[in-house]
Design a protein around this motif. Sequence first.
Motif, short mmCIF file in Angstrom:
data_model
loop_
_atom_site.label_atom_id
_atom_site.label_comp_id
_atom_site.label_asym_id
_atom_site.label_seq_id
_atom_site.Cartn_x
_atom_site.Cartn_y
_atom_site.Cartn_z
N GLU A 6 -0.70 -3.21 39.69
CA GLU A 6 0.59 -3.81 39.34
C GLU A 6 1.50 -2.84 38.58
OE1 GLU A 6 -2.32 -5.48 37.79
OE2 GLU A 6 -2.68 -6.24 39.79
N LEU A 7 0.96 -1.72 38.12
CA LEU A 7 1.71 -0.77 37.31
C LEU A 7 2.19 0.39 38.19
CD1 LEU A 7 2.56 -0.38 34.34
CD2 LEU A 7 0.52 0.99 34.03
N PRO A 8 3.50 0.45 38.48
CA PRO A 8 4.00 1.54 39.33
C PRO A 8 3.92 2.90 38.64
CG PRO A 8 5.72 -0.12 38.90
CD PRO A 8 4.52 -0.49 38.11
N PHE A 9 3.88 3.94 39.46
CA PHE A 9 3.77 5.31 38.95
C PHE A 9 4.90 5.67 38.00
CE2 PHE A 9 4.80 9.83 39.28
CZ PHE A 9 3.62 10.37 38.80
N TYR A 10 6.12 5.25 38.30
CA TYR A 10 7.24 5.61 37.44
C TYR A 10 7.09 5.04 36.03
CZ TYR A 10 9.52 1.02 37.76
OH TYR A 10 9.81 -0.30 37.64
N GLN A 11 6.44 3.90 35.88
CA GLN A 11 6.21 3.34 34.54
C GLN A 11 5.17 4.16 33.78
OE1 GLN A 11 5.31 -0.83 35.08
NE2 GLN A 11 7.41 -1.38 34.50
N ILE A 12 4.16 4.64 34.47
CA ILE A 12 3.16 5.51 33.85
C ILE A 12 3.83 6.80 33.39
CG2 ILE A 12 1.06 6.85 34.23
CD1 ILE A 12 0.23 4.71 36.29
N PHE A 13 4.63 7.39 34.28
CA PHE A 13 5.32 8.63 33.96
C PHE A 13 6.31 8.45 32.81
CE2 PHE A 13 8.88 11.57 34.50
CZ PHE A 13 8.20 12.77 34.37
N SER A 14 7.14 7.41 32.88
CA SER A 14 8.15 7.22 31.82
C SER A 14 7.50 6.88 30.49
CB SER A 14 9.17 6.16 32.22
OG SER A 14 8.57 4.89 32.33
N GLY A 15 6.43 6.11 30.50
CA GLY A 15 5.72 5.81 29.25
C GLY A 15 5.16 7.07 28.61
N SER A 16 4.59 7.95 29.42
CA SER A 16 4.05 9.22 28.91
C SER A 16 5.16 10.15 28.44
CB SER A 16 3.22 9.91 29.98
OG SER A 16 2.15 9.09 30.37
N LEU A 17 6.28 10.16 29.15
CA LEU A 17 7.42 10.99 28.76
C LEU A 17 7.97 10.55 27.41
CD1 LEU A 17 9.53 13.19 29.47
CD2 LEU A 17 10.88 11.35 30.50
N PHE A 18 8.14 9.25 27.22
CA PHE A 18 8.65 8.76 25.95
C PHE A 18 7.63 8.95 24.82
CE2 PHE A 18 11.84 6.58 28.53
CZ PHE A 18 12.98 6.94 27.82
N TRP A 19 6.35 8.90 25.15
CA TRP A 19 5.31 9.18 24.16
C TRP A 19 5.47 10.61 23.66
CZ3 TRP A 19 0.04 6.53 24.52
CH2 TRP A 19 -0.80 6.95 23.50
N TRP A 20 5.61 11.56 24.60
CA TRP A 20 5.79 12.97 24.25
C TRP A 20 7.07 13.18 23.43
CZ3 TRP A 20 9.58 16.21 26.74
CH2 TRP A 20 9.51 17.55 26.35
N LEU A 21 8.15 12.53 23.85
CA LEU A 21 9.40 12.65 23.10
C LEU A 21 9.26 12.08 21.69
CD1 LEU A 21 12.04 11.74 25.84
CD2 LEU A 21 11.70 13.96 24.75
N GLY A 22 8.60 10.95 21.56
CA GLY A 22 8.40 10.34 20.25
C GLY A 22 7.57 11.21 19.33
N ASP A 23 6.50 11.80 19.86
CA ASP A 23 5.68 12.73 19.07
C ASP A 23 6.49 13.95 18.66
OD1 ASP A 23 3.45 11.14 19.16
OD2 ASP A 23 2.25 12.48 20.40
N SER A 24 7.25 14.51 19.61
CA SER A 24 8.04 15.71 19.33
C SER A 24 9.12 15.44 18.28
CB SER A 24 8.69 16.22 20.62
OG SER A 24 7.71 16.60 21.54
N LEU A 25 9.85 14.36 18.45
CA LEU A 25 10.90 14.02 17.47
C LEU A 25 10.31 13.70 16.11
CD1 LEU A 25 13.31 11.83 19.61
CD2 LEU A 25 13.74 14.11 18.69
N GLY A 26 9.22 12.97 16.09
CA GLY A 26 8.57 12.64 14.81
C GLY A 26 8.13 13.88 14.07
N SER A 27 7.61 14.84 14.80
CA SER A 27 7.16 16.08 14.18
C SER A 27 8.35 16.93 13.73
CB SER A 27 6.29 16.87 15.15
OG SER A 27 5.70 17.96 14.51
N LEU A 28 9.37 17.03 14.56
CA LEU A 28 10.54 17.82 14.19
C LEU A 28 11.26 17.26 12.96
CD1 LEU A 28 12.06 18.69 17.67
CD2 LEU A 28 11.28 20.32 15.94
N LEU A 29 11.26 15.95 12.83
CA LEU A 29 11.97 15.33 11.70
C LEU A 29 11.13 15.27 10.43
CD1 LEU A 29 13.75 12.39 13.55
CD2 LEU A 29 14.78 14.50 12.68
#
Length: 190
Positions: A146-169
């Motif tokens: 039930e989970l499309p590939f684009y949701q897996i990809f976007s979830g992982s992308l936002f995870w990476w962005l959240g980690d990166s921004l959290g670390s930079l700030l």
Amino acid sequence: MKKGFKFIGINLIAIAGYFVLAMFAKAGFSWQTSAITLWPASGFANALTLTSGWAILPGLAIGNFFGTACDPNTGCSIQPFMVPVAIAAAAQAALVRHALVKQNLLKDPLTRISRLLSFLLWIGPMGNWPASMTFFLYRLGHQIPELPFYQIFSGSLFWWLGDSLGSLLLLPFLFLFLPFNKPVWKERKP
């Protein structure tokens, strides 16, 4: 004996700090999605690893596990992906430390733009991919129909962005207050 107490104490601080920052992020930065757009716990993990060394990694993995398993709105639930992601989050902090030490960026005053840019790239996007990539690969390997590939990809992308921004700030802010006696921060401390 004294080293053992220090090891336990610093890891308990890592567990508690990571957990508190994870709850703060989940309460304040998740907008009806599994990915959180700002994850200050990654900055906390990177800062502690840079100031305390490799001994902090077990506490970061445990803190990540509990911080990922618990949610301030829904309570706690353990899912199979949380163990490999917790290990990857500690490895992520180790990667940042290794890269900065190898490039001698912790002893550099970072007055040249190229050195400052390298430092910021490593504490941000280049160093904060292992946890999100582990989540992505886990989801691919355990694909839910039930989970499309684009949701897996976007979830992982936002995870990476959240980690990166959290670390930079958060990492530069924490360097001002943690016991970190390197040339880059000595002149900048209040």
